[in-house]
Design a protein around this motif. Structure first.
Motif, PDB file in Angstrom:
ATOM      1  N   LEU A   9       0.843  -1.197   0.000  1.00  0.00           N
ATOM      2  CA  LEU A   9       0.000   0.000   0.000  1.00  0.00           C
ATOM      3  C   LEU A   9       0.881   1.251   0.000  1.00  0.00           C
ATOM      4  O   LEU A   9       0.665   2.187  -0.783  1.00  0.00           O
ATOM      5  CB  LEU A   9      -0.918  -0.004   1.218  1.00  0.00           C
ATOM      6  CG  LEU A   9      -1.796   1.227   1.424  1.00  0.00           C
ATOM      7  CD1 LEU A   9      -2.734   1.406   0.246  1.00  0.00           C
ATOM      8  CD2 LEU A   9      -2.590   1.132   2.702  1.00  0.00           C
ATOM      9  N   ILE A  10       1.902   1.223   0.876  1.00  0.00           N
ATOM     10  CA  ILE A  10       2.795   2.385   0.953  1.00  0.00           C
ATOM     11  C   ILE A  10       3.541   2.564  -0.370  1.00  0.00           C
ATOM     12  O   ILE A  10       3.600   3.663  -0.928  1.00  0.00           O
ATOM     13  CB  ILE A  10       3.783   2.212   2.121  1.00  0.00           C
ATOM     14  CG1 ILE A  10       3.010   2.208   3.443  1.00  0.00           C
ATOM     15  CG2 ILE A  10       4.822   3.318   2.125  1.00  0.00           C
ATOM     16  CD1 ILE A  10       3.823   1.750   4.620  1.00  0.00           C
ATOM     17  N   THR A  14       1.209   3.910  -3.160  1.00  0.00           N
ATOM     18  CA  THR A  14       0.821   5.314  -3.026  1.00  0.00           C
ATOM     19  C   THR A  14       2.014   6.227  -3.278  1.00  0.00           C
ATOM     20  O   THR A  14       1.847   7.320  -3.802  1.00  0.00           O
ATOM     21  CB  THR A  14       0.217   5.612  -1.644  1.00  0.00           C
ATOM     22  OG1 THR A  14       0.965   4.924  -0.660  1.00  0.00           O
ATOM     23  CG2 THR A  14      -1.220   5.174  -1.572  1.00  0.00           C
ATOM     24  N   LYS A  42      -2.552   4.004  -9.050  1.00  0.00           N
ATOM     25  CA  LYS A  42      -3.891   4.095  -8.464  1.00  0.00           C
ATOM     26  C   LYS A  42      -4.320   2.728  -7.964  1.00  0.00           C
ATOM     27  O   LYS A  42      -4.096   1.720  -8.632  1.00  0.00           O
ATOM     28  CB  LYS A  42      -4.888   4.590  -9.515  1.00  0.00           C
ATOM     29  CG  LYS A  42      -5.108   6.083  -9.448  1.00  0.00           C
ATOM     30  CD  LYS A  42      -6.287   6.459 -10.307  1.00  0.00           C
ATOM     31  CE  LYS A  42      -7.355   7.163  -9.501  1.00  0.00           C
ATOM     32  NZ  LYS A  42      -8.584   7.344 -10.257  1.00  0.00           N
ATOM     33  N   LEU A  43      -4.920   2.700  -6.789  1.00  0.00           N
ATOM     34  CA  LEU A  43      -5.364   1.422  -6.253  1.00  0.00           C
ATOM     35  C   LEU A  43      -6.529   0.904  -7.082  1.00  0.00           C
ATOM     36  O   LEU A  43      -7.408   1.645  -7.465  1.00  0.00           O
ATOM     37  CB  LEU A  43      -5.789   1.584  -4.791  1.00  0.00           C
ATOM     38  CG  LEU A  43      -4.682   2.010  -3.842  1.00  0.00           C
ATOM     39  CD1 LEU A  43      -5.191   2.058  -2.425  1.00  0.00           C
ATOM     40  CD2 LEU A  43      -3.497   1.078  -3.941  1.00  0.00           C
ATOM     41  N   PHE A  86      -7.406  -2.489 -10.053  1.00  0.00           N
ATOM     42  CA  PHE A  86      -6.993  -3.715 -10.733  1.00  0.00           C
ATOM     43  C   PHE A  86      -5.473  -3.886 -10.760  1.00  0.00           C
ATOM     44  O   PHE A  86      -4.940  -4.919 -10.359  1.00  0.00           O
ATOM     45  CB  PHE A  86      -7.547  -3.708 -12.160  1.00  0.00           C
ATOM     46  CG  PHE A  86      -7.062  -4.847 -12.998  1.00  0.00           C
ATOM     47  CD1 PHE A  86      -7.540  -6.125 -12.784  1.00  0.00           C
ATOM     48  CD2 PHE A  86      -6.115  -4.643 -13.989  1.00  0.00           C
ATOM     49  CE1 PHE A  86      -7.092  -7.189 -13.551  1.00  0.00           C
ATOM     50  CE2 PHE A  86      -5.664  -5.699 -14.754  1.00  0.00           C
ATOM     51  CZ  PHE A  86      -6.156  -6.974 -14.532  1.00  0.00           C
ATOM     52  N   PHE A 116      -6.756  -6.726   0.904  1.00  0.00           N
ATOM     53  CA  PHE A 116      -7.500  -5.684   1.596  1.00  0.00           C
ATOM     54  C   PHE A 116      -6.817  -4.326   1.468  1.00  0.00           C
ATOM     55  O   PHE A 116      -7.456  -3.313   1.208  1.00  0.00           O
ATOM     56  CB  PHE A 116      -7.665  -6.026   3.074  1.00  0.00           C
ATOM     57  CG  PHE A 116      -8.197  -4.869   3.859  1.00  0.00           C
ATOM     58  CD1 PHE A 116      -9.546  -4.580   3.816  1.00  0.00           C
ATOM     59  CD2 PHE A 116      -7.355  -4.032   4.557  1.00  0.00           C
ATOM     60  CE1 PHE A 116     -10.036  -3.486   4.486  1.00  0.00           C
ATOM     61  CE2 PHE A 116      -7.845  -2.938   5.231  1.00  0.00           C
ATOM     62  CZ  PHE A 116      -9.188  -2.665   5.198  1.00  0.00           C
ATOM     63  N   PHE A 117      -5.482  -4.329   1.623  1.00  0.00           N
ATOM     64  CA  PHE A 117      -4.761  -3.059   1.620  1.00  0.00           C
ATOM     65  C   PHE A 117      -4.734  -2.421   0.233  1.00  0.00           C
ATOM     66  O   PHE A 117      -4.709  -1.205   0.116  1.00  0.00           O
ATOM     67  CB  PHE A 117      -3.328  -3.266   2.102  1.00  0.00           C
ATOM     68  CG  PHE A 117      -3.236  -3.429   3.590  1.00  0.00           C
ATOM     69  CD1 PHE A 117      -3.299  -2.329   4.423  1.00  0.00           C
ATOM     70  CD2 PHE A 117      -3.082  -4.680   4.155  1.00  0.00           C
ATOM     71  CE1 PHE A 117      -3.212  -2.469   5.790  1.00  0.00           C
ATOM     72  CE2 PHE A 117      -3.000  -4.828   5.523  1.00  0.00           C
ATOM     73  CZ  PHE A 117      -3.068  -3.724   6.341  1.00  0.00           C
ATOM     74  N   VAL A 118      -4.673  -3.243  -0.810  1.00  0.00           N
ATOM     75  CA  VAL A 118      -4.412  -2.664  -2.126  1.00  0.00           C
ATOM     76  C   VAL A 118      -5.655  -2.524  -3.005  1.00  0.00           C
ATOM     77  O   VAL A 118      -5.555  -2.097  -4.142  1.00  0.00           O
ATOM     78  CB  VAL A 118      -3.332  -3.468  -2.884  1.00  0.00           C
ATOM     79  CG1 VAL A 118      -1.997  -3.310  -2.202  1.00  0.00           C
ATOM     80  CG2 VAL A 118      -3.703  -4.925  -2.975  1.00  0.00           C
ATOM     81  N   THR A 119      -6.857  -2.881  -2.476  1.00  0.00           N
ATOM     82  CA  THR A 119      -8.047  -2.640  -3.283  1.00  0.00           C
ATOM     83  C   THR A 119      -8.474  -1.186  -3.133  1.00  0.00           C
ATOM     84  O   THR A 119      -8.144  -0.536  -2.154  1.00  0.00           O
ATOM     85  CB  THR A 119      -9.242  -3.515  -2.839  1.00  0.00           C
ATOM     86  OG1 THR A 119      -9.311  -3.453  -1.423  1.00  0.00           O
ATOM     87  CG2 THR A 119      -9.096  -4.925  -3.306  1.00  0.00           C
ATOM     88  N   GLY A 120      -9.221  -0.727  -4.108  1.00  0.00           N
ATOM     89  CA  GLY A 120      -9.697   0.643  -4.012  1.00  0.00           C
ATOM     90  C   GLY A 120     -10.478   1.032  -5.245  1.00  0.00           C
ATOM     91  O   GLY A 120     -10.562   0.262  -6.211  1.00  0.00           O
ATOM     92  N   ASN A 121     -11.050   2.231  -5.219  1.00  0.00           N
ATOM     93  CA  ASN A 121     -11.799   2.781  -6.347  1.00  0.00           C
ATOM     94  C   ASN A 121     -12.848   1.829  -6.891  1.00  0.00           C
ATOM     95  O   ASN A 121     -12.962   1.618  -8.094  1.00  0.00           O
ATOM     96  CB  ASN A 121     -10.843   3.185  -7.468  1.00  0.00           C
ATOM     97  CG  ASN A 121     -10.034   4.391  -7.074  1.00  0.00           C
ATOM     98  OD1 ASN A 121     -10.534   5.276  -6.397  1.00  0.00           O
ATOM     99  ND2 ASN A 121      -8.783   4.403  -7.461  1.00  0.00           N
ATOM    100  N   TYR A 175     -12.935  -1.278  -6.868  1.00  0.00           N
ATOM    101  CA  TYR A 175     -12.458  -2.602  -7.253  1.00  0.00           C
ATOM    102  C   TYR A 175     -12.306  -3.443  -5.995  1.00  0.00           C
ATOM    103  O   TYR A 175     -11.693  -3.025  -5.028  1.00  0.00           O
ATOM    104  CB  TYR A 175     -11.113  -2.477  -7.972  1.00  0.00           C
ATOM    105  CG  TYR A 175     -10.704  -3.740  -8.667  1.00  0.00           C
ATOM    106  CD1 TYR A 175     -11.113  -4.008  -9.962  1.00  0.00           C
ATOM    107  CD2 TYR A 175      -9.932  -4.687  -8.010  1.00  0.00           C
ATOM    108  CE1 TYR A 175     -10.768  -5.166 -10.591  1.00  0.00           C
ATOM    109  CE2 TYR A 175      -9.581  -5.862  -8.636  1.00  0.00           C
ATOM    110  CZ  TYR A 175     -10.003  -6.097  -9.931  1.00  0.00           C
ATOM    111  OH  TYR A 175      -9.658  -7.254 -10.546  1.00  0.00           O
TER     112      TYR A 175
END
Lengths: 357, 275
Positions: free
Chosen positions: B118-119, B122, B127-128, B130, B206-211, B213
């Motif tokens: 995650l760190i 970013t 972008k978090l 796929f 969990f840490f790297v999903t986002g937007n 997805y």
């Protein structure tokens, strides 16, 4: 070699086929369009039909994401990398987010439906003046018990827990604030008491409770109580309603000495992309008909006063989840005690846990 | 002696019972019209219908499969190169160091790997979504695939490649006609191991999903807070059947592939050793 290449080609073809399918589904749902709103909420904490309704009414496509704890949510919001427009943290998390400057102030002129929220639920210690947050659901900490196993003990007072008949028959939730707060309440002190003497008194009282305590457990408390592993549990009202859904023999009560009241609230985090849409969404959720429908789906207590009238009597009239004024007046929100005091609470709770045999 | 075997068998049966009972319990209740996991009231397919009708859940399920397939395929390709490279290192100490570094990645806690990804993402500005999920799954799958491939390389007799070279095979021929066919079982087991790891990974994902997805493990975990709905049971049943199919497929491949591999090895051995 040929087999290897063929297998890998097949895998790639399947993967890209699936990707194509997913993107078709995505665009059919409108997720890839321009006007979107990203909401970050607890798992299964909204009626999905409402999201569709919002979409139809405003044309804004909702991207919905879920988390399972305030801490997990805080990590994601703090670290950035993802844009969230509306997030639903609990009270103490809001205090923390405010301190760390992670929230955007709300524009109250865009939230006319805020007037629907009962005055009891506004202007609370974690967010004076509701500059940043709007109540979503609320609940209490109380006693869940099995009447068949407790020989008619009356649980309307915290002190009933010290009854000798409950030997090795109580589950406590593993939270320092909850357990210490319960002990303080039983002595008629505030759940936010900072007086050292009072705290030591509470610890001594807790130590006298330990013969009755079967275990101090985490989330599994729901399953344990539903399976009748013990007669009594100290839980949050949200958990209580779930347990009672699973096992209708159980009953829930908020003791008359008072207790904690907790809130989950809608906020707009710093870095939100669609601030206009976020306000529209919050205002939408504050509408009485919407709040009522959502309450029926989620099953927690709504702070929306006109929504109560739209709810069936057996929900809105349930005093276990909508306690009468003489009890709600004694409910307190957990104050942010500050690092040192909080550490002290944790230390006392730890002492109690270590004393317990 | 016979008695000893009997106890061993009972033990084995018990272990399998303990492992499979919860899964079958869960599958059984996915057909319960009662809506809870307590009393079975009647048979229904409602929850399966619910799963199929829930577009968001379907998208998430497809995402999970795509990530699993792509990440394990890419990871296996990289792992093949990695294993060959490790095998090529002459110094024993360097080889052991490389292997230990590989193993450290397998045993280090997922939460830490997830947080560091995650760190990293970013900071780099990825972008978090796929890409980030795919990259991290590839990353944590590589060491597993390497571990599965390496023993096959080590078992392979070095005389085989020497013989092939003596017979005029080019480097490319040696790789595609000798080495890869021999280590094929390792490649497939590496791929399938990576696949299962990717399918059920929660902590890193969990840490790297986002937007918007998300993958199944993350979604199920956050839904479980409100008590697991039976549609999750239905979904889990479907996934369980899918993995069973994968295992059968793997078994089938394993059965078929060991023969041709031996065949080539024998061929080379026969051709390489003149009578």
């Amino acid at each position: 070699m040929k087999q290897l290449v063929n297998t890998f080609l097949a895998i790639l073809i399947v993967a890209f086929g699936l990707m194509f399918l997913a993107s078709r589904l995505n665009s059919a749902e409108g997720y890839s369009g321009g006007n979107t709103l990203t909401i970050y909420n607890w798992g299964d904490y909204i009626d999905p039909e409402l999201l569709e309704q919002f979409q139809e009414e405003t044309g804004i496509t909702v991207i919905y994401q879920t988390f399972d704890s305030n801490e997990a949510m805080l990590t994601k919001v703090e670290q950035g990398g993802t844009v969230f427009d509306v997030v639903v943290p609990s009270d103490y998390a809001i205090a923390k987010m405010r301190e760390e400057n992670l929230l955007l102030p709300l524009d109250h002129s865009k939230l006319p439906n805020l007037a629907n929220i009962g005055s009891k639920f506004m202007d609370l210690s974690f967010d004076p003046g509701n500059l940043y947050s709007v109540p979503y659901f609320w609940g209490t900490v109380g006693i869940i018990y099995n009447p068949e196993m407790t020989e008619g003990i009356d649980f309307s007072s915290w002190n009933s827990l010290w009854d000798k008949r409950l030997d090795n028959n109580i589950f406590l939730v593993d939270g320092a604030r909850e357990v210490m707060g319960m002990a303080l309440n039983s002595l008629h002190y505030s759940v936010n008491d900072r007086n050292e003497e009072h705290l030591q008194e509470a610890l001594a009282k807790l130590n006298r409770l330990s013969p009755n305590v079967k275990a101090i457990v985490g989330d599994e408390i729901k399953m344990l109580l539903a399976n009748e592993e013990a007669a009594v549990g100290i839980v949050w009202s949200g958990d209580a309603s779930e347990i009672m859904d699973e096992n209708d023999k159980l009953d829930y009560v908020v003791p008359e000495e008072g207790s904690n009241i907790w809130f989950d609230n809608m906020v707009i985090p710093r870095g939100a992309a669609n601030i206009e849409g976020a306000h529209e969404f919050i205002n939408f959720m504050l509408r009485p008909d919407v709040a009522a429908q959502n309450t029926e789906y989620v099953g927690y207590s709504t702070p929306n006063v006109p929504a109560l009238d739209l709810l069936p009597e057996d929900i809105s009239g349930d005093e276990r989840f909508y306690p009468p004024a003489e009890i709600t007046d004694r409910l307190e929100v957990y104050d942010n005690l500050g690092k040192r005091m909080l550490a002290h609470y944790n230390e006392l709770f730890l002492k109690f846990k270590m004393n317990k045999k | 002696m016979k008695n000893k075997n009997g106890i061993a068998n009972i033990y084995l049966v018990l272990v399998f019972l303990v492992l499979y009972a919860p899964i079958f319990y869960l599958m059984y209740y996915s057909f319960n019209s009662g809506g809870t996991m307590h009393e079975f009231e009647g048979f229904t397919l409602d929850y399966y219908r619910e799963v199929v009708a829930d577009t968001r859940l379907m998208i998430i399920m497809i995402n999970t499969l795509v990530i699993a397939l792509l990440s394990s395929a890419i990871a296996t390709l990289i792992a093949i190169i990695g294993a060959l490279a490790i095998q090529h290192v002459r110094s024993r100490r360097a080889k052991n160091t490389l292997l230990s570094l590989n193993n450290v990645l397998i045993v280090s806690p997922d939460v830490i790997i997830g947080a560091s990804f995650l760190i990293l993402f970013t900071i780099v500005g990825i972008k978090l979504g796929f890409t980030s999920v795919l990259l991290s799954h590839v990353a944590f799958s590589i060491p597993i695939a390497v571990i599965m491939i390496l023993p096959h390389l080590q078992e392979m007799s070095p005389t085989l490649t020497d013989a092939a070279r003596d017979l005029g095979a080019t480097r490319r021929d040696v790789l595609t006609k000798v080495i890869l066919p021999i280590i094929k079982p390792g490649i497939f087991s590496g791929f399938f191991m990576a696949l299962t790891y990717s399918l059920d990974d929660f902590a890193v994902t969990f840490f790297v999903t986002g937007n918007g997805y998300s993958t199944l493990s993350v979604e199920i975990y956050s839904r479980a807070r409100q008590g697991v709905s039976l549609s999750i049971n239905a979904l889990s049943t479907l996934i369980f059947l899918f993995t069973i199919l994968l295992v059968i497929g793997y078994y089938y491949l394993n059965q078929r592939k060991s023969r041709p591999a031996m065949h080539i090895a024998e061929q080379v051995a026969e051709a390489g050793v003149p009578r």
